[in-house]
Design an enzyme around this catalytic site. Structure first.
Site, PDB file in Angstrom:
ATOM      1  CG  ASP A  96      -2.496  -2.101  -5.031  1.00  0.00           C
ATOM      2  OD1 ASP A  96      -1.588  -2.720  -5.607  1.00  0.00           O
ATOM      3  OD2 ASP A  96      -2.484  -0.864  -4.916  1.00  0.00           O
TER       4      ASP A  96
ATOM      5  CG  ASP B  49       2.354   1.085   1.720  1.00  0.00           C
ATOM      6  OD1 ASP B  49       2.131   0.381   2.705  1.00  0.00           O
ATOM      7  OD2 ASP B  49       1.450   1.498   0.976  1.00  0.00           O
TER       8      ASP B  49
END
Length: 413
Positions: free
Chosen positions: A219, A329
């Site tokens: 992101d 993640d």
């Protein structure tokens, strides 16, 4: 892909590492709540609603409360010099991460079965995203392999990446000196070559280990372990300016919250050989908090999917209230931007990021849409990683390879 959706979190943990959920509903924020073949609960906790992602997958996502005067889900709600709203919308509470940043996190979050869930201040200033289950995909059922502890040192050969170094440039004005530091700009490849260097890492005696899950994200946001004071480390994880190369102050606000601090370009994965890769991840480790996992390294042994049998060593640079126990993640460009799209201000990415907002790109051809600085890590996913969809792992804590700490500038003391 990183994660639970808004981070579509698909968690498959086996054995004794179980998850307990503190809340009224058994479905976690961003947990699955419906879809063809689903036999679980369709409820969602306060502040969330069950939203159809596709015919096979529905997910608990934040309710649109844009009309509220309070800070929105995962928005900033406090911190030094912050002048915005300090209350949070229904279903969320303001959790302090550090002096400079507090964030609206779910009241009900995944936690370890060993302890009650508390507001620990472990914010994820990066969003995470996960690819919804496709018709041919099912949540993997992990069969626990037999894990044997070892104290021997593992020696591997690393592909020498093609690197163009940009030395520190200093411009001097009388009477002041202004110094701009740039990180080496590295182009990584996903294949090994005859030019290689030796790299070593070894298990840490008494370190964390067990069964875990993975997702993926990228992101562009400043990582949580980049803030000072998170852990006893040599220095926080480096923060980059919008070019992804020039280092900036660790107290700089994240580009996902109106500042100019971003994830550095070289925090993406690369192959060491056909069976081993290095990279970075956000994580949540059972029995620890950020002070215990920031800048730590873990060897992940994949136990499902197309990469079953391969290994990856990751350094933990980030965390998140949406992550499950023993959840890694993986930071993979093009892996989905999730709720915070810092790539839009850094790289002029589309409003939903590259590909699907939660899941990212679906094929290697889409990697060409990313900035050239991020394309190697994107292609790694479709080459070395074989486009594996959230494979399960066994993991063990290891000493950090120098190749990883060199990129982040962070080593545990």
């Amino acid at each position: 892909m990183r994660t639970t959706s808004v981070f579509g979190i698909l968690i498959a943990l086996a054995g004794t590492q179980q998850l307990a959920f503190a809340g009224e509903c058994e479905n976690a924020p961003f947990g699955r709540c419906g879809g063809e073949g689903w036999e679980g609960s369709e409820c969602c906790n306060e502040g969330y609603e069950c939203k159809v992602q596709n015919p096979y997958y529905s997910q608990c996502v934040p309710i649109d409360q844009s009309g509220s005067s309070c800070a929105q889900a995962y928005g900033q709600c406090g911190g030094k010099a912050f002048t915005g709203e300090t209350c949070c919308v229904s279903g969320f509470e303001c959790v302090k991460a550090n002096t400079w940043y507090s964030q609206c996190l779910p009241k009900y979050r995944w936690g370890s079965s060993d302890a009650p869930v508390e507001s620990s201040g472990n914010d994820k200033e990066a969003s995470k995203s996960v690819e919804p289950v496709e018709p041919s995909t099912s949540v993997p059922q992990v069969e626990k392999p037999t894990t044997t502890s070892t104290t021997t040192t593992t020696t591997v050969k690393e592909t020498e990446p093609t690197t163009t170094k940009e030395h520190t440039t200093t411009t001097t004005k009388a009477p002041e000196t202004t110094t701009t530091t740039k990180k080496p700009e590295t182009t990584t490849t996903t294949t090994t070559s005859s030019s290689s260097s030796s790299s070593t890492y070894a298990p840490i005696s008494g370190g964390s280990s067990g069964d875990g899950s993975t997702t993926r994200y990228w992101d562009c946001c400043k990582a949580s372990c980049s803030w000072p004071g998170k852990a006893d480390v040599s220095s926080p994880v480096g923060v980059c300016a919008a070019d992804g190369v020039s280092l900036t102050d660790n107290n700089e606000q994240s580009g996902c919250n109106g500042g100019s601090g971003y994830m550095c370009n070289d925090n993406q994965p690369w192959a060491i050989n056909d069976d081993l890769a290095y990279g970075f991840a956000a994580a949540s480790i059972a029995g620890k908090d950020e002070s215990g996992w920031c800048c730590g390294c873990y060897e992940l042994s994949f136990t499902s999917g197309a990469v079953e049998g391969k290994k990856m060593v990751v350094q933990v640079t980030n965390t998140g209230g949406d992550l499950g126990s023993n959840h890694f993640d993986l930071q993979i460009p093009g892996g989905g931007v999730g709720i915070f799209n810092g790539c839009q201000t850094q790289w002029n990415a589309p409003s939903d990021g590259w590909g699907q907002r939660y899941g990212g790109l679906s094929s290697a051809s889409g990697c060409s849409d990313l900035p050239k600085e991020l394309q190697a890590g994107c292609e790694w996913r479709f080459n070395w990683f074989k486009n594996a969809d959230n494979p399960s792992v066994t993991f063990k804590e290891v000493t950090c390879p120098a190749e990883l700490t060199k990129k982040t500038g962070c080593s545990r003391s």
